[in-house]
Design a protein around this motif. Structure first.
Motif, PDB file in Angstrom:
ATOM      1  N   ASP A 102     -31.663  23.357 -66.496  1.00  0.00           N
ATOM      2  CA  ASP A 102     -30.324  23.573 -65.937  1.00  0.00           C
ATOM      3  C   ASP A 102     -30.400  23.449 -64.407  1.00  0.00           C
ATOM      4  OD1 ASP A 102     -27.912  24.660 -65.131  1.00  0.00           O
ATOM      5  OD2 ASP A 102     -28.172  26.587 -66.156  1.00  0.00           O
ATOM      6  N   VAL A 103     -29.634  22.487 -63.855  1.00  0.00           N
ATOM      7  CA  VAL A 103     -29.648  22.337 -62.385  1.00  0.00           C
ATOM      8  C   VAL A 103     -28.375  22.880 -61.741  1.00  0.00           C
ATOM      9  CG1 VAL A 103     -31.166  20.334 -62.323  1.00  0.00           C
ATOM     10  CG2 VAL A 103     -28.702  19.986 -62.386  1.00  0.00           C
ATOM     11  N   ASN A 104     -27.533  23.545 -62.530  1.00  0.00           N
ATOM     12  CA  ASN A 104     -26.232  23.975 -62.005  1.00  0.00           C
ATOM     13  C   ASN A 104     -26.329  24.917 -60.819  1.00  0.00           C
ATOM     14  OD1 ASN A 104     -24.375  22.575 -63.651  1.00  0.00           O
ATOM     15  ND2 ASN A 104     -24.989  23.871 -65.363  1.00  0.00           N
ATOM     16  N   HIS A 105     -27.436  25.621 -60.693  1.00  0.00           N
ATOM     17  CA  HIS A 105     -27.582  26.601 -59.601  1.00  0.00           C
ATOM     18  C   HIS A 105     -28.681  26.195 -58.630  1.00  0.00           C
ATOM     19  CE1 HIS A 105     -25.018  29.106 -62.136  1.00  0.00           C
ATOM     20  NE2 HIS A 105     -25.775  28.680 -63.125  1.00  0.00           N
ATOM     21  N   ALA A 106     -29.268  25.028 -58.858  1.00  0.00           N
ATOM     22  CA  ALA A 106     -30.396  24.595 -58.013  1.00  0.00           C
ATOM     23  C   ALA A 106     -29.883  24.108 -56.664  1.00  0.00           C
ATOM     24  CB  ALA A 106     -31.148  23.471 -58.721  1.00  0.00           C
ATOM     25  N   THR A 107     -30.705  24.328 -55.640  1.00  0.00           N
ATOM     26  CA  THR A 107     -30.312  23.910 -54.290  1.00  0.00           C
ATOM     27  C   THR A 107     -31.455  23.159 -53.611  1.00  0.00           C
ATOM     28  OG1 THR A 107     -31.117  25.967 -53.307  1.00  0.00           O
ATOM     29  CG2 THR A 107     -28.791  25.923 -53.948  1.00  0.00           C
TER      30      THR A 107
END
Ligand SMILES: NC(=O)C1=CN([C@@H]2O[C@H](COP(=O)(O)OP(=O)(O)OC[C@H]3O[C@@H](n4cnc5c(N)ncnc54)[C@H](O)[C@@H]3O)[C@@H](O)[C@H]2O)C=CC1
Ligand SMILES: O=C([O-])CC(=O)C(=O)O
Length: 355
Positions: free
Chosen positions: A195-200
């Protein structure tokens, strides 16, 4: 005065991950450059000679932090007094074997090693299970070592987490050390949800969401691609590198891609990720950063309690805590549930092997 040595058990130490892992531990990669270690290496009798060869090499490498080596095929000797146990040993799937046959072999290995750890390991021993099926082996270990706190029993999904960071860094052409907070949810299998939805990503103008920087939803997930991989296998995955929509499938299938390329499964990356897992658990995660660990579910994010499931966690003072309050969109919800269903089925299969 210098620190007391920490005893670290590596099971399956004569195997390929073991061979990559023990020098990393002896060099301080896992517990830090000022932490002496005593290595306990356990394998089975047919591997005794190879195990002794690994011990000879550890002596030859003259690692300053290495204060002793126990190389044994005796599970009690291997487990006695260990503070950290890295469980890499297991029974691999062989030609013609069904999933149930592999599960049944590993259930019996993890049941007996759980009992040995429970009786002979140091109090508060931390356990990391690497051997597949990693989540379910860890669950069996937890069941048969009831006096080891459940918070001390984990499995490795950090390799998948690191694979996700690596894919993002390649896609955006940024340093991997500037990418953080990807998440692996669920099982260490192809149903895992990267899941990259919260990756920065750290940029000169501050931290930016990965999804904003990639600005291409098709790169993230492409349903058609996933279905074609399921139907037509890895040859589709190879072609997919030219297409968009590859992130989730690439991370999910990376283990298989390495086997195809090397004719052996991942070893240096697995060993390095096992060091990352223990280092962050023991020494703490950096401020504002989380990592993925397979841990005993308490029902967070509506994941069934009682599974070993990979969550985003932060670590402080030797304890992990699941990161709470992240938004989960509809697509993510389905993927979290799908991998939980697989783990529930694996759990039932493992229990059926016990009876
Ligand atoms: N969780 C993860 O991210 C990853 C997990 N793996 C898994 O890690 C495991 C090890 O992989 P490799 O080192 O490549 O395998 P390997 O076959 O090279 O080594 C396994 C070693 O375990 C030993 N072993 C078997 N039964 C044992 C027992 N009862 N007690 C102690 N040792 C025992 C074998 O003799 C062998 O030396 C496999 O199950 C593999 O699928 C591999 C890569 C990544
Ligand atoms: O796929 C495998 O058999 C080895 C593994 O767990 C990985 O590389 O993630």
């Amino acid at each position: 005065m210098g620190k007391e040595p920490v005893r670290v058990l590596v099971t399956g130490a004569a195997g390929q991950i073991g061979y990559a892992l023990v020098p990393m531990i002896a060099r301080g990669v896992m517990l830090g450059p000022d932490q002496p270690v005593i290595l306990h290496m356990l394998d089975i009798p047919p591997a005794a000679e190879a195990l002794n060869g690994v011990k000879m090499e550890l002596v030859d490498a003259a690692f300053p932090l290495l204060k002793g080596v126990v190389a044994t095929t005796d599970v009690v000797e291997g487990c006695t007094g260990v503070n950290i146990a890295i469980m890499v040993g297991g029974f691999p799937r062989k030609e013609g074997m069904e999933r149930k046959d592999v599960m049944s072999k590993n259930v019996s290995i993890y049941k007996s090693q759980a009992s040995a750890l429970e009786k002979h390991a140091a109090a508060n021993c931390k356990v990391l299970v690497v051997a597949n099926p990693a989540n379910t082996n860890a669950l069996i270990l937890k069941e048969f070592a009831p006096s080891i706190p459940e918070k001390n029993i984990t499995c490795l999904t950090r390799l998948d987490h690191n694979r996700a960071l690596g894919q993002i860094s390649e896609r955006l052409n940024v340093q991997v050390s500037d990418v953080k907070n990807a998440i692996i949810w669920g099982n260490h299998s192809s149903t895992q949800y990267p899941d990259v939805n919260h990756a920065t990503v750290k940029t000169p103008s501050g931290e930016k969401p990965v999804r904003e920087l990639v600005a291409d939803d098709a790169w993230y997930e492409n349903g058609l691609l996933l279905i074609s991989i399921i139907l037509f296998g890895l040859s589709t995955l190879k072609c997919s590198h030219k297409l968009h929509g590859e992130f989730i499938a690439t991370v999910q299938q990376r283990g298989a891609a390495i086997i195809k390329a090397r004719k052996l499964s991942s070893a240096l990356s697995a060993a390095s990720s096992a060091c990352d897992h223990i280092r962050d658990w023991v020494l703490g995660t950096p401020e504002g950063t989380w990592v993925s660990m397979g841990v005993y579910s308490d029902g967070s994010y509506n994941v069934p309690a009682g599974l070993i499931y990979s969550f985003p966690v932060t670590c402080r003072n030797g304890e992990w805590t699941i990161v709470q309050g992240l938004s989960i969109d509809e697509l993510s919800r389905k993927k979290l549930d799908l991998t939980a269903e697989e783990l529930t089925e694996e759990k039932a299969l493992a229990y059926s092997c016990l009876s």
